[in-house]
Motif scaffolding. Structure first.
Motif, PDB file in Angstrom:
ATOM      1  N   PHE A  53     -20.280  18.658 -40.034  1.00 13.55           N
ATOM      2  CA  PHE A  53     -19.720  17.311 -39.871  1.00 13.55           C
ATOM      3  C   PHE A  53     -20.583  16.466 -38.938  1.00 13.55           C
ATOM      4  O   PHE A  53     -20.760  15.257 -39.166  1.00 13.55           O
ATOM      5  CB  PHE A  53     -18.281  17.399 -39.340  1.00 13.55           C
ATOM      6  CG  PHE A  53     -17.300  17.882 -40.365  1.00 13.55           C
ATOM      7  CD1 PHE A  53     -16.829  17.038 -41.355  1.00 13.55           C
ATOM      8  CD2 PHE A  53     -16.847  19.195 -40.336  1.00 13.55           C
ATOM      9  CE1 PHE A  53     -15.925  17.486 -42.308  1.00 13.55           C
ATOM     10  CE2 PHE A  53     -15.934  19.648 -41.280  1.00 13.55           C
ATOM     11  CZ  PHE A  53     -15.477  18.797 -42.271  1.00 13.55           C
ATOM     12  N   LEU A  98     -21.856   9.284 -40.589  1.00 24.66           N
ATOM     13  CA  LEU A  98     -20.968   8.350 -41.275  1.00 24.66           C
ATOM     14  C   LEU A  98     -21.129   8.396 -42.790  1.00 24.66           C
ATOM     15  O   LEU A  98     -20.154   8.388 -43.537  1.00 24.66           O
ATOM     16  CB  LEU A  98     -21.224   6.933 -40.763  1.00 24.66           C
ATOM     17  CG  LEU A  98     -20.172   5.884 -41.097  1.00 24.66           C
ATOM     18  CD1 LEU A  98     -18.833   6.250 -40.483  1.00 24.66           C
ATOM     19  CD2 LEU A  98     -20.633   4.506 -40.616  1.00 24.66           C
ATOM     20  N   GLY A 151     -18.520  16.995 -45.657  1.00 28.32           N
ATOM     21  CA  GLY A 151     -18.810  16.287 -44.416  1.00 28.32           C
ATOM     22  C   GLY A 151     -20.294  16.105 -44.179  1.00 28.32           C
ATOM     23  O   GLY A 151     -20.737  15.048 -43.718  1.00 28.32           O
ATOM     24  N   GLU A 152     -21.084  17.138 -44.506  1.00 30.19           N
ATOM     25  CA  GLU A 152     -22.531  17.040 -44.260  1.00 30.19           C
ATOM     26  C   GLU A 152     -23.226  16.199 -45.318  1.00 30.19           C
ATOM     27  O   GLU A 152     -24.096  15.379 -44.987  1.00 30.19           O
ATOM     28  CB  GLU A 152     -23.150  18.434 -44.223  1.00 30.19           C
ATOM     29  CG  GLU A 152     -24.644  18.394 -43.894  1.00 30.19           C
ATOM     30  CD  GLU A 152     -25.264  19.772 -43.835  1.00 30.19           C
ATOM     31  OE1 GLU A 152     -26.235  19.945 -43.065  1.00 30.19           O
ATOM     32  OE2 GLU A 152     -24.802  20.670 -44.559  1.00 30.19           O
ATOM     33  N   GLY A 198     -20.598  12.626 -45.904  1.00 26.78           N
ATOM     34  CA  GLY A 198     -20.318  11.873 -44.698  1.00 26.78           C
ATOM     35  C   GLY A 198     -18.852  11.627 -44.415  1.00 26.78           C
ATOM     36  O   GLY A 198     -17.961  11.967 -45.203  1.00 26.78           O
ATOM     37  N   LEU A 199     -18.601  11.006 -43.262  1.00 28.40           N
ATOM     38  CA  LEU A 199     -17.244  10.755 -42.787  1.00 28.40           C
ATOM     39  C   LEU A 199     -16.457   9.868 -43.744  1.00 28.40           C
ATOM     40  O   LEU A 199     -15.272  10.116 -44.000  1.00 28.40           O
ATOM     41  CB  LEU A 199     -17.298  10.104 -41.397  1.00 28.40           C
ATOM     42  CG  LEU A 199     -15.957   9.648 -40.810  1.00 28.40           C
ATOM     43  CD1 LEU A 199     -15.029  10.837 -40.594  1.00 28.40           C
ATOM     44  CD2 LEU A 199     -16.170   8.892 -39.496  1.00 28.40           C
ATOM     45  N   CYS A 227     -15.203  11.807 -46.635  1.00 25.38           N
ATOM     46  CA  CYS A 227     -14.145  12.734 -46.212  1.00 25.38           C
ATOM     47  C   CYS A 227     -12.827  11.994 -46.020  1.00 25.38           C
ATOM     48  O   CYS A 227     -11.756  12.504 -46.376  1.00 25.38           O
ATOM     49  CB  CYS A 227     -14.552  13.441 -44.926  1.00 25.38           C
ATOM     50  SG  CYS A 227     -15.831  14.703 -45.145  1.00 25.38           S
ATOM     51  N   LEU A 228     -12.894  10.789 -45.459  1.00 26.52           N
ATOM     52  CA  LEU A 228     -11.677   9.990 -45.293  1.00 26.52           C
ATOM     53  C   LEU A 228     -11.096   9.586 -46.647  1.00 26.52           C
ATOM     54  O   LEU A 228      -9.871   9.505 -46.807  1.00 26.52           O
ATOM     55  CB  LEU A 228     -11.980   8.749 -44.450  1.00 26.52           C
ATOM     56  CG  LEU A 228     -12.279   9.009 -42.969  1.00 26.52           C
ATOM     57  CD1 LEU A 228     -12.641   7.703 -42.260  1.00 26.52           C
ATOM     58  CD2 LEU A 228     -11.087   9.667 -42.284  1.00 26.52           C
ATOM     59  N   LEU A 244     -11.831  21.958 -39.790  1.00 23.46           N
ATOM     60  CA  LEU A 244     -12.079  21.105 -38.625  1.00 23.46           C
ATOM     61  C   LEU A 244     -11.668  21.771 -37.319  1.00 23.46           C
ATOM     62  O   LEU A 244     -11.675  21.124 -36.273  1.00 23.46           O
ATOM     63  CB  LEU A 244     -11.323  19.787 -38.791  1.00 23.46           C
ATOM     64  CG  LEU A 244     -11.848  18.861 -39.891  1.00 23.46           C
ATOM     65  CD1 LEU A 244     -10.840  17.762 -40.200  1.00 23.46           C
ATOM     66  CD2 LEU A 244     -13.190  18.266 -39.478  1.00 23.46           C
TER      67      LEU A 244
END
Length: 375
Positions: free
Chosen positions: A241, A246, A273-274, A277-278, A281-282, A330
């Motif tokens: 992560f 981002l 995540g990698e 990105g964020l 994931c959101l 997480l």
């Protein structure tokens, strides 16, 4: 040939199109699409480590995907009566397979959860969950409307299924079954005293697992005290992560999947995540939240207690499973092997989830009152 349906179309497909929750269906299909992308990027490294063809795991998953789509569609065509009939019969079969797993099952990483035949491996627990949710709803609804010991029968079913899962051992699946049971009991109108009592009993059972099952003890200790256990996988997961930032490093550009043993399954959210990105994931988290909240919104004015309990049980299973997977990845809870619905690798999980969500779509379709009133 037109693929659109007029509101006056009374054919099977026409009625289905105008009564099914198309927004939930679209969200489910989007999750499947994201899952395909992540399986393609995450599984080649895993396949190479275990001596398979580079895209061997990808090919296996893509074989299961069309079946899952068919199961999702066919299940969504059913009436509540047929959903109930299928679940009662299938739960009996699932219980038999859970018991059989303890006798002839394949042991993997110290747990016996799989039955192998004809070159295929099936995890009966994945299919038991949705059938358990619907059958329990029918038992509780019948107990409220007729002279039938619904709570006693429901408690017996929970104890039987939970015991078979605990013997494998599979604490995560046992937790999901228990969560479904407690939520449905609460909605069925059981006095809070009994709900709290059963909740305390369930917590006591999990405390017992902590003191009697070494792998549970190890994972809980590692969560509470990072210096007390092996943090390799969770450390790599959190590193993924951080590397993704981002917007991510791009599909296929991640490196963590080369080191995580279960990058294609339990830790596929770390790969997302990698590489994505964020923000991505959101979006994934939002899709899960949307499906669950949308399902509850469709039930706000539901008059059938059976439909209310069954759909709630299926939503609890779906949401709780996603929460456990992402929370473990997480490091928000002790690590637990649990697939991320429609995204992780696994044929049994994919088809079972498609069946469960297909039944949810069937139960939440807009119908005339007589079609959804029976328990």
């Amino acid at each position: 040939m037109s693929l659109t349906f007029d509101r006056t179309d009374t054919s099977l497909l026409g009625r289905w199109w105008w009564t099914v929750d198309r927004w939930t269906l679209a969200a489910l299909l989007l999750l499947m699409g994201i899952g395909c992308v992540l399986i393609i990027t995450a599984s080649p490294s895993v396949a190479n480590r275990i001596g398979m063809e580079t895209f061997g795991l990808v090919k296996r998953q893509l074989v299961w995907l069309p079946l899952a789509l068919v199961v999702l569609f066919v299940a969504s065509l059913a009436t509540p009566r047929w959903v109930r009939r299928l679940s009662v019969v299938a739960l009996l079969g699932s219980i038999f397979l859970l018991a059989l797993t303890l006798v002839i099952g394949t042991e993997i990483k110290g747990a016996t959860r799989w039955i192998s035949f004809a070159g295929l491996s099936v995890q009966p627990a994945e299919f038991a969950k949705p059938f358990f949710a619907v059958t329990l709803a029918w038992v509780l609804a019948t107990g409220k409307q007729e002279d039938f010991p619904g709570i006693m029968v429901a408690s017996g079913l929970w104890l039987l299924v939970a015991s078979l899962l605990a013997l494998q051992p599979d604490v995560g699946q046992t937790a999901i079954i228990t969560g479904i049971f407690l939520v449905q009991l609460f909605l069925a109108g059981l006095p809070m005293f009994w709900v709290l009592g059963l909740g305390i009993m369930a917590i006591s059972a999990f405390m017992g697992a902590y003191f009697t099952m070494p792998h549970v003890t190890e994972r809980v200790n590692a969560f509470l005290n990072p210096e007390a256990g092996d943090r390799y996988q969770i450390g790599r997961s959190l590193e993924a992560f951080m590397n993704g930032g981002l917007w991510g490093r791009g599909p296929g550009e991640g490196t963590i999947k080369q080191y995580l043993p279960d990058a294609h399954a339990d830790f596929i959210f770390a790969v997302a995540g990698e590489e994505l990105g964020l923000i991505a994931c959101l979006i994934i988290v939002s899709l899960f939240a949307f499906i669950v909240l949308r399902g509850f919104a469709r039930l706000l004015h539901e008059e059938s207690l059976f439909v209310l309990l069954a759909a709630t049980g299926l939503l609890v299973q779906f949401g709780f499973q996603a929460l456990i997977n992402m929370g473990s990845t997480l490091h928000l809870m002790p690590t637990k092997g649990m697939t991320l619905p429609f995204i992780s690798y696994g044929g049994s999980s994919l088809v079972a989830l498609a069946l469960g969500m297909g039944m949810l779509l069937a139960l939440t379709r807009r119908r005339a009152g007589t079609e959804s009133e029976e328990p």
